[in-house]
Design a protein around this motif. Sequence first.
Motif, mmCIF file in Angstrom:
data_model
loop_
_atom_site.group_PDB
_atom_site.id
_atom_site.type_symbol
_atom_site.label_atom_id
_atom_site.label_comp_id
_atom_site.label_asym_id
_atom_site.label_seq_id
_atom_site.Cartn_x
_atom_site.Cartn_y
_atom_site.Cartn_z
ATOM 1 N N SER A 74 8.191 -0.204 6.995
ATOM 2 C CA SER A 74 8.058 -0.447 5.647
ATOM 3 C C SER A 74 8.512 0.730 4.889
ATOM 4 O O SER A 74 7.981 1.409 4.936
ATOM 5 C CB SER A 74 6.829 -1.060 5.219
ATOM 6 O OG SER A 74 6.905 -1.509 3.731
ATOM 7 N N ALA A 78 6.325 2.783 2.367
ATOM 8 C CA ALA A 78 6.629 2.020 1.134
ATOM 9 C C ALA A 78 6.170 2.867 0.089
ATOM 10 O O ALA A 78 5.187 3.763 0.141
ATOM 11 C CB ALA A 78 5.738 0.915 1.001
ATOM 12 N N ASP A 120 4.487 2.794 7.728
ATOM 13 C CA ASP A 120 4.263 2.612 6.395
ATOM 14 C C ASP A 120 4.838 3.644 5.428
ATOM 15 O O ASP A 120 4.054 4.754 5.290
ATOM 16 C CB ASP A 120 2.975 2.007 5.861
ATOM 17 C CG ASP A 120 2.973 1.498 4.574
ATOM 18 O OD1 ASP A 120 3.987 1.251 3.766
ATOM 19 O OD2 ASP A 120 1.948 1.013 4.124
ATOM 20 N N ALA A 135 9.717 -0.320 1.826
ATOM 21 C CA ALA A 135 9.893 -1.297 0.514
ATOM 22 C C ALA A 135 9.598 -0.507 -0.973
ATOM 23 O O ALA A 135 8.516 0.462 -0.855
ATOM 24 C CB ALA A 135 8.556 -2.383 0.484
#
Length: 222
Positions: free
Chosen positions: A61, A43, A41, A63
């Motif tokens: 991720s 993000a 992760d 994002a």
Amino acid sequence: MKIISRKNIQPPQLPKALPSGSIAALQDEDEVSMVLLSACDMANTSAAHLLFEKVALKRVSLAASQHAKPRFVDCLLEASDLSGIDWEQARFRRVAFLGCRLIGAQLVDAEFEDVTFKECTLENAVFLSANFKAVRFEHCQLREASFESADLPGVVFDDCDLTRADLRQARLSGADFRGSRLDGVQAGAQELRGAIVDSTQAIQIAGLIGLIVKEYGQEVDE
């Protein structure tokens, strides 16, 4: 998914086996190489001048991350979430995106060389003034994506949905749109000069540039 080498597009040059690793945070000028990153992760991270080289990113991720001038060389991104990224002046060389989400991605002034997008969702993605060389989009969703002022010579759009995509002031000489959906594309005769289309698309494009297509003998409305 298997990476398929396409004519004139070099696939990522990755070792057959990469050691697994993880990343908790990214900082300016970080260099990541020779590693498999899975389910990480990253993000909402923010950094500048990142380098990813010979890296496989699977189910990762990124994002809403904001990275200035990141570079990706010989990388695979598979089933990863890049929605809402803001990566200005990003550089991609020998990179494959497989089954990734790039909804609303901001890739302004980016450069793509030997890059494949396969089965990716790129709705509302922005490629303003981006440069594409040896690039293929295959089975991708590109609804309302913006390629305004982008350089797209020879780019292949294979079975893609380009509904209402913005191609204004783009350079499309040799770009191949055959088999893709072009409903409501924003482009004029100047942009579409030299583009490759099939016969059905030609009728659509004729309407875009103001031509009236009638079979011989049909009356033309005044």
